[in-house]
Design a protein around this motif. Sequence first.
Motif, PDB file in Angstrom:
ATOM      1  N   THR A  18       0.712  -1.185  -0.010  1.00 39.30           N
ATOM      2  CA  THR A  18       0.057   0.043  -0.099  1.00 39.30           C
ATOM      3  C   THR A  18       0.603   1.242   0.025  1.00 39.30           C
ATOM      4  O   THR A  18       0.579   2.159  -0.832  1.00 39.30           O
ATOM      5  CB  THR A  18      -1.008  -0.105   1.201  1.00 39.30           C
ATOM      6  N   ALA A  19       1.997   1.210   0.684  1.00 36.85           N
ATOM      7  CA  ALA A  19       2.900   2.512   0.685  1.00 36.85           C
ATOM      8  C   ALA A  19       3.695   2.564  -0.554  1.00 36.85           C
ATOM      9  O   ALA A  19       3.487   3.730  -0.930  1.00 36.85           O
ATOM     10  CB  ALA A  19       3.753   2.206   1.963  1.00 36.85           C
ATOM     11  N   ALA A  20       4.015   1.568  -1.127  1.00 35.15           N
ATOM     12  CA  ALA A  20       4.697   1.584  -2.477  1.00 35.15           C
ATOM     13  C   ALA A  20       3.535   2.076  -3.471  1.00 35.15           C
ATOM     14  O   ALA A  20       4.234   3.184  -4.226  1.00 35.15           O
ATOM     15  CB  ALA A  20       5.397   0.175  -2.783  1.00 35.15           C
ATOM     16  N   VAL A  21       2.550   1.562  -3.451  1.00 34.63           N
ATOM     17  CA  VAL A  21       1.419   2.068  -4.643  1.00 34.63           C
ATOM     18  C   VAL A  21       1.095   3.337  -4.359  1.00 34.63           C
ATOM     19  O   VAL A  21       1.092   4.243  -5.441  1.00 34.63           O
ATOM     20  CB  VAL A  21       0.272   1.037  -4.436  1.00 34.63           C
ATOM     21  N   ALA A  22       0.794   3.649  -3.050  1.00 40.29           N
ATOM     22  CA  ALA A  22       0.308   5.018  -2.883  1.00 40.29           C
ATOM     23  C   ALA A  22       1.258   6.183  -3.277  1.00 40.29           C
ATOM     24  O   ALA A  22       1.070   6.951  -3.815  1.00 40.29           O
ATOM     25  CB  ALA A  22      -0.286   5.159  -1.451  1.00 40.29           C
ATOM     26  N   CYS A  23       2.583   6.203  -2.901  1.00 39.30           N
ATOM     27  CA  CYS A  23       3.516   6.996  -2.882  1.00 39.30           C
ATOM     28  C   CYS A  23       4.033   7.068  -4.194  1.00 39.30           C
ATOM     29  O   CYS A  23       4.151   7.971  -4.777  1.00 39.30           O
ATOM     30  CB  CYS A  23       4.700   6.981  -1.828  1.00 39.30           C
ATOM     31  N   LEU A  24       4.456   6.049  -4.794  1.00 36.47           N
ATOM     32  CA  LEU A  24       5.045   6.169  -6.092  1.00 36.47           C
ATOM     33  C   LEU A  24       3.657   6.327  -7.277  1.00 36.47           C
ATOM     34  O   LEU A  24       4.218   6.975  -8.160  1.00 36.47           O
ATOM     35  CB  LEU A  24       5.370   4.693  -6.564  1.00 36.47           C
ATOM     36  N   GLY A  25       2.612   5.847  -6.927  1.00 43.25           N
ATOM     37  CA  GLY A  25       1.455   6.357  -7.548  1.00 43.25           C
ATOM     38  C   GLY A  25       1.235   7.887  -7.725  1.00 43.25           C
ATOM     39  O   GLY A  25       0.967   8.610  -8.821  1.00 43.25           O
ATOM     40  N   TRP A  26       1.462   8.485  -6.362  1.00 40.29           N
ATOM     41  CA  TRP A  26       1.315   9.913  -6.303  1.00 40.29           C
ATOM     42  C   TRP A  26       2.496  10.699  -7.135  1.00 40.29           C
ATOM     43  O   TRP A  26       2.151  11.689  -7.750  1.00 40.29           O
ATOM     44  CB  TRP A  26       1.410  10.215  -4.798  1.00 40.29           C
TER      45      TRP A  26
END
Length: 774
Positions: free
Chosen positions: A701-709
């Motif tokens: 979740t942290a990777a997808v959220a921040c990298l997607g952001w």
Amino acid sequence: MAASSSKRRHKVRRRADMSLLGGIRPPIAVLSALLLSLAGITALGLGRASQDSVPEAVLTSQQHFAEDGAITMRASIDESVTDLTRTAGLFSAGDPVSPDAVLDKIGSVYQKWTGTAVVEIESGRMLAARGENVPVTAIDTGKLAEKDGLSPRIVRLQNGESRLLAFALLSWPDRPQQLLIASNSLRFPGISKGQFRSIAVVDTTGHILSRDGVAEPEQVKTAKQRADAKRSAKQLESFAGTAATKTKQHPLKAKEPGSGGFPGVSGSLRGNSVRGDRAVAGYAALAGPQPGEGTLATSLGLTVVAMVDVAEDPTRVAGPFFGLVSAAALLLIGALAVALLLGTVQRPLLKLFLESRRLTRGDLTRPVSVPRFGETARIGRALERLRRQLLGEPADGAAGDAGAAGRTGSGPNRPGRRSRLGSRALIIISGVLLLAWSAPMLLLFNRADSTVAVPEQIVSDQRERTHTISDRVRRALNEGHADLVSVASLIGNRTSPDDMEKVLERTRTEHQRYRSIYVRSADGTVQARAGEKPHALPAGSKGKPLSQPISVLNESGKEPSVAGYAEIPGRNGAMVIGEFKIDFINALLKRPGLGQVRVVDSEHRVIGGNSGYLAFDSLPERLDELVSGTNQRVGMNAPAGAVAYRDGDGVQVAAASPFAGGGAAKQLRWTVVSWQPASGLAIPEYNLQNRTVLAGLLGVTAAVACLGWLYIVVVRPLRELAGQAESLADGDRRTVLFPHHHDEVGAVTRSLEIVRQQLQEQRKRDSAPLVGRN
């Protein structure tokens, strides 16, 4: 002018600084903070040095056991008061009868009270009595007319025991008013506590009113048994005092957020440990059927405490090593991912932002420092070409020198080779690094299989609680049949159809278990009815009683129809028939912590359940075998059974309990069966697995959220800007560049727009003399 220019530069600088609050820095900073937090959670959650010697699932099971006891006691008290009040009302509605006749009729229909009596209110004279002595002297008849004067109350006998007294009025015209009193003990009806559990009823002060399961010192033989009995009694008293204090809280404040099921205050307690056995207990206050809904029983302020000794498990599922190693690996991988983003995405973009600002200020002496690869490299090469164009070089780059071309990575006549490794690829690489840690946590590490050790107490509690529900359903059906017998005896052979309907409607209103209740004559005609339209009776039953006092009227359909009957004396075969709501039976099965619960008939077809089911459906094969095994009689009754199934899908705990005991419902030969996966219980192996999976999910979740952001806010606009910058360097002076966000990419876009305007003004200045000569 100088002051105005200084203010303008200060305003531009402040706007630029404010723009940097967004952009590329927040996603990377948030990702770093999340990874650090996740590393701490992993080290603490997975790497704790020890675990509880008593699993949380065992404590929760004791809490549910106490809740079952509280529900059963509340229902029993309310049912007793309702039956007494309704019976007295039916007697009062008819012709006057003697007190002895009233008590004889009550005793023949209901066998639930230890003692009954009828007292003349005005004189206080005892008119009739049955069973044990009713403590009439403890009743102040002068206060019966006050508010709640007829509410049930608890009195203490001289021998130290407690009794629950229920009251009802017998009133006839031109006769002194009489008080009907019923006395009962506070023991639990139909609670299967097992061999080693103690259960007690506690008042608001923590005093034990009734207890069962703790042997008195004089009842045992050896000194060790006497010491154990004293220890157990002392521990139960300690639990009782603590439970009485805790149940004074408001239910909403006492429960943890998100917990539900029981509408009142409940919980679990830990006691002392002796010779490897620790005393644990569950407690629950008597609560209404719905949150915030009180009853006569709940007004008594009683609490149920259930205590059992559980063997402690000194072994440990996992030590601190795995959690510490996982946290260290996350820190290492996270540091690599963040360093990659800082070195290849953030730092080049910030450098590009400074270079673009330098060009807009007119500093064209130094070549642009071009990043090595990605979109920033393309924009940097475009900036270098624009710098040379501002110095007078044509847009095609023909006048460029070899030294500049070498520094920018392009020849004199071409804009430069595009790098295959862009910012999008760099983000994907960072995501792969983080996924390399998260995926094994999700899918590989700490998997609990069919070898998980399920505590024996869990299996035992599943069996005892299932047996309690089985007895609860049987008693509820017996109570319903007793109501029908009472109504039939009071209707008699002289009641008119209009009066019948009044009695039937009153019974259906006071007892919500019936969907329909009606009087059917010997020829099959319905003479009076209350409720919904009756179901069709089985073929061949016209003019005859049903095969059993309680029967299932159909063998197929969407909903089973369960009905009970009682013949009306003196009416030539007429009977009172009550059809039970199937939702009434299903509501008795809804208890948390038991999983799926089903009621099956003698042919193992499903009659009811606590969740979605198909009526008259069959059970899974192994549950069908369990039901068959538990229906093998041992002595007078078939005992309940429980087992833990192990297969490739994991562990499943199941239990079955046939109807045991007497009454009209026994002839149904129904069985209550329950089952649930052990993975839903708070067992250490499953807790470790769940925490490991949670850590993996948080990492993903942290990777997808921040990298997607980062991709949405920075990379995608940066890719678009790279194309616009190259078009501008190739000579496109008409396309206006608008920033999408007030961040680093937007600042570079604004700088390029200023450069575009400068190049337009430069071209106008260069072309002005030629126009003059023409």
